[in-house]
Design a protein around this motif. Structure first.
Motif, PDB file in Angstrom:
ATOM      1  N   LYS A 154       2.802  -4.647   7.347  1.00 41.76           N
ATOM      2  CA  LYS A 154       3.417  -3.600   8.168  1.00 41.76           C
ATOM      3  C   LYS A 154       2.907  -2.202   7.858  1.00 41.76           C
ATOM      4  O   LYS A 154       3.681  -1.258   7.692  1.00 41.76           O
ATOM      5  CB  LYS A 154       4.935  -3.665   8.023  1.00 41.76           C
ATOM      6  CG  LYS A 154       5.514  -4.961   8.570  1.00 41.76           C
ATOM      7  CD  LYS A 154       7.019  -5.028   8.435  1.00 41.76           C
ATOM      8  CE  LYS A 154       7.561  -6.331   9.002  1.00 41.76           C
ATOM      9  NZ  LYS A 154       9.031  -6.432   8.887  1.00 41.76           N
ATOM     10  N   ILE A 155       1.599  -2.055   7.778  1.00 45.60           N
ATOM     11  CA  ILE A 155       0.967  -0.742   7.748  1.00 45.60           C
ATOM     12  C   ILE A 155      -0.263  -0.822   8.645  1.00 45.60           C
ATOM     13  O   ILE A 155      -0.835  -1.900   8.851  1.00 45.60           O
ATOM     14  CB  ILE A 155       0.580  -0.278   6.330  1.00 45.60           C
ATOM     15  CG1 ILE A 155      -0.503  -1.185   5.724  1.00 45.60           C
ATOM     16  CG2 ILE A 155       1.794  -0.231   5.405  1.00 45.60           C
ATOM     17  CD1 ILE A 155      -1.080  -0.639   4.437  1.00 45.60           C
ATOM     18  N   ASP A 156      -0.694   0.328   9.171  1.00 50.82           N
ATOM     19  CA  ASP A 156      -1.814   0.332  10.116  1.00 50.82           C
ATOM     20  C   ASP A 156      -2.910   1.340   9.784  1.00 50.82           C
ATOM     21  O   ASP A 156      -3.910   1.395  10.484  1.00 50.82           O
ATOM     22  CB  ASP A 156      -1.287   0.634  11.529  1.00 50.82           C
ATOM     23  CG  ASP A 156      -0.352  -0.449  12.037  1.00 50.82           C
ATOM     24  OD1 ASP A 156      -0.784  -1.616  12.108  1.00 50.82           O
ATOM     25  OD2 ASP A 156       0.813  -0.132  12.328  1.00 50.82           O
ATOM     26  N   SER A 157      -2.702   2.137   8.745  1.00 49.56           N
ATOM     27  CA  SER A 157      -3.668   3.171   8.398  1.00 49.56           C
ATOM     28  C   SER A 157      -3.868   3.212   6.886  1.00 49.56           C
ATOM     29  O   SER A 157      -2.956   2.869   6.113  1.00 49.56           O
ATOM     30  CB  SER A 157      -3.168   4.537   8.884  1.00 49.56           C
ATOM     31  OG  SER A 157      -3.974   5.590   8.394  1.00 49.56           O
ATOM     32  N   ILE A 158      -5.049   3.649   6.464  1.00 46.33           N
ATOM     33  CA  ILE A 158      -5.281   3.833   5.031  1.00 46.33           C
ATOM     34  C   ILE A 158      -4.274   4.836   4.469  1.00 46.33           C
ATOM     35  O   ILE A 158      -3.836   4.715   3.319  1.00 46.33           O
ATOM     36  CB  ILE A 158      -6.727   4.303   4.772  1.00 46.33           C
ATOM     37  CG1 ILE A 158      -7.728   3.230   5.232  1.00 46.33           C
ATOM     38  CG2 ILE A 158      -6.947   4.591   3.291  1.00 46.33           C
ATOM     39  CD1 ILE A 158      -9.179   3.637   5.115  1.00 46.33           C
ATOM     40  N   GLU A 159      -3.877   5.806   5.277  1.00 49.43           N
ATOM     41  CA  GLU A 159      -2.871   6.779   4.840  1.00 49.43           C
ATOM     42  C   GLU A 159      -1.575   6.091   4.410  1.00 49.43           C
ATOM     43  O   GLU A 159      -0.872   6.577   3.516  1.00 49.43           O
ATOM     44  CB  GLU A 159      -2.556   7.761   5.975  1.00 49.43           C
ATOM     45  CG  GLU A 159      -3.678   8.750   6.269  1.00 49.43           C
ATOM     46  CD  GLU A 159      -3.298   9.713   7.371  1.00 49.43           C
ATOM     47  OE1 GLU A 159      -3.587  10.914   7.202  1.00 49.43           O
ATOM     48  OE2 GLU A 159      -2.729   9.262   8.380  1.00 49.43           O
ATOM     49  N   ASP A 160      -1.259   4.953   5.038  1.00 49.02           N
ATOM     50  CA  ASP A 160      -0.012   4.245   4.746  1.00 49.02           C
ATOM     51  C   ASP A 160      -0.034   3.526   3.397  1.00 49.02           C
ATOM     52  O   ASP A 160       1.008   3.044   2.932  1.00 49.02           O
ATOM     53  CB  ASP A 160       0.289   3.219   5.840  1.00 49.02           C
ATOM     54  CG  ASP A 160       0.485   3.869   7.201  1.00 49.02           C
ATOM     55  OD1 ASP A 160       0.911   5.031   7.246  1.00 49.02           O
ATOM     56  OD2 ASP A 160       0.185   3.204   8.213  1.00 49.02           O
ATOM     57  N   LEU A 161      -1.211   3.431   2.774  1.00 43.94           N
ATOM     58  CA  LEU A 161      -1.278   2.810   1.452  1.00 43.94           C
ATOM     59  C   LEU A 161      -0.556   3.658   0.406  1.00 43.94           C
ATOM     60  O   LEU A 161      -0.009   3.135  -0.567  1.00 43.94           O
ATOM     61  CB  LEU A 161      -2.738   2.601   1.031  1.00 43.94           C
ATOM     62  CG  LEU A 161      -3.530   1.534   1.790  1.00 43.94           C
ATOM     63  CD1 LEU A 161      -4.992   1.566   1.377  1.00 43.94           C
ATOM     64  CD2 LEU A 161      -2.940   0.141   1.547  1.00 43.94           C
TER      65      LEU A 161
END
Length: 304
Positions: free
Chosen positions: A138-145
């Motif tokens: 449930k994440i879609d961007s490297i930023e969400d890591l």
């Protein structure tokens, strides 16, 4: 490219493991009296590639098929990392690297060895490095890591330490997204990464890995690329055929032919899909023959 059974990953793991213990360099063959070329043909051309990097695996077998039709003896030299491959190319132990990333990913090797290497042409122009997670994560961007390291055990599963993908991730992506203190980039081999990816997706667990396109694993596993708004993984680049210095002078007809090769996304995907499929396990030459039979009318550069 059609979805393939995940046993392809295990088959490739075996191939890569064998490469680790079966790595060799240089050429062999029976020479004529002059010592320059094997008797009875145009000479020997050695193709150096990493079995786990299936862009090179696919084009190596394609070149073997086509160069043998031109009258060359072709030897396949499997290596385990990009550094030794570029070193072998620069020294002349390897004649051709059949799928290099010299524009960005392998730039450091070109900066070091470029004066001893010939660019034999770009055959594909949309290759890129990626950070990927399972489709269900449930994440879609490297930023969400950032802030979600616990989902992944604080690890990003990578490939070979000497790979350009590894350097791009370690030196650019992690610091640019502020992830250096949260995540460890774990490196070993492409085969080990694929084994971890298979284990996680079979169990529907979260995992984050370094990947690239084109690569059959993007179709074989339920994965998605994370968006990269900062462009930290680099822009798309071209895949090239590289030769050792003097290759064109020594093998003019082969060099002229190689420079004509161009592959579209569809053509490339179909070639890689067949070479890595369960149906053609250990029968890469047959996979190339099948691909040629399906795409011959689209490829005006083929040797008939």
């Amino acid at each position: 490219m059609k979805k393939r059974h995940l046993t392809s990953a295990l088959a490739l793991t075996t191939v890569a493991a064998l490469a680790l213990v079966g790595c060799a360099s240089g050429t062999t063959g029976t020479s004529d009296a002059s010592g320059d070329k094997p008797a009875g043909d145009k000479g020997t051309i050695t193709l150096g590639f990493l079995p786990g990097w299936t862009d090179g695996l696919s084009t190596a077998y394609l070149l073997q098929d086509q160069l043998e039709k031109m009258g060359y003896t072709v030897e396949m030299d499997t290596l385990t990392d990009a550094g030794p491959l570029y070193t072998g190319l620069a020294k002349g132990d390897v004649d051709i690297y059949p799928s290099a990333w010299p524009e960005v990913t392998h730039k450091k090797y070109m900066d070091k060895f470029g004066d001893k290497i010939e660019d034999l042409g770009k055959y594909y122009d949309n290759a890129k490095l990626t950070i990927a997670v399972p489709e269900y994560t449930k994440i879609d961007s490297i930023e969400d890591l950032k802030g979600n390291a616990d989902m992944f055990g604080g690890k990003i599963v990578g490939i070979e330490p000497g790979a350009g993908l590894t350097e791009q991730t370690q030196k650019h992506m992690l610091p640019e997204y502020g992830l250096t203190d949260e995540y460890e980039l774990v490196t070993s081999s492409t085969a080990a990464m694929l084994a971890e990816l298979k284990k996680a997706t079979d169990a529907k667990k979260d995992i984050v890995v370094t990947l690239w396109r084109p690569f059959w694993a993007n179709s074989a596993f339920p994965v998605k690329d994370l968006k990269d708004p900062k462009g930290a993984m680099g822009e798309p680049e071209g895949l090239h055929f590289l030769g050792t210095k003097g290759f064109s002078e020594k093998n003019a007809d082969a060099a002229a032919f190689i420079k004509k090769i161009k592959l579209t996304d569809e053509q490339y995907g179909a070639l890689e899909g067949l070479v890595t499929s369960d149906e053609y396990k250990d029968k890469s030459a047959d996979a190339v023959d099948k691909w040629i039979s399906e795409y011959a009318d689209q490829l005006d550069w083929l040797q008939k």
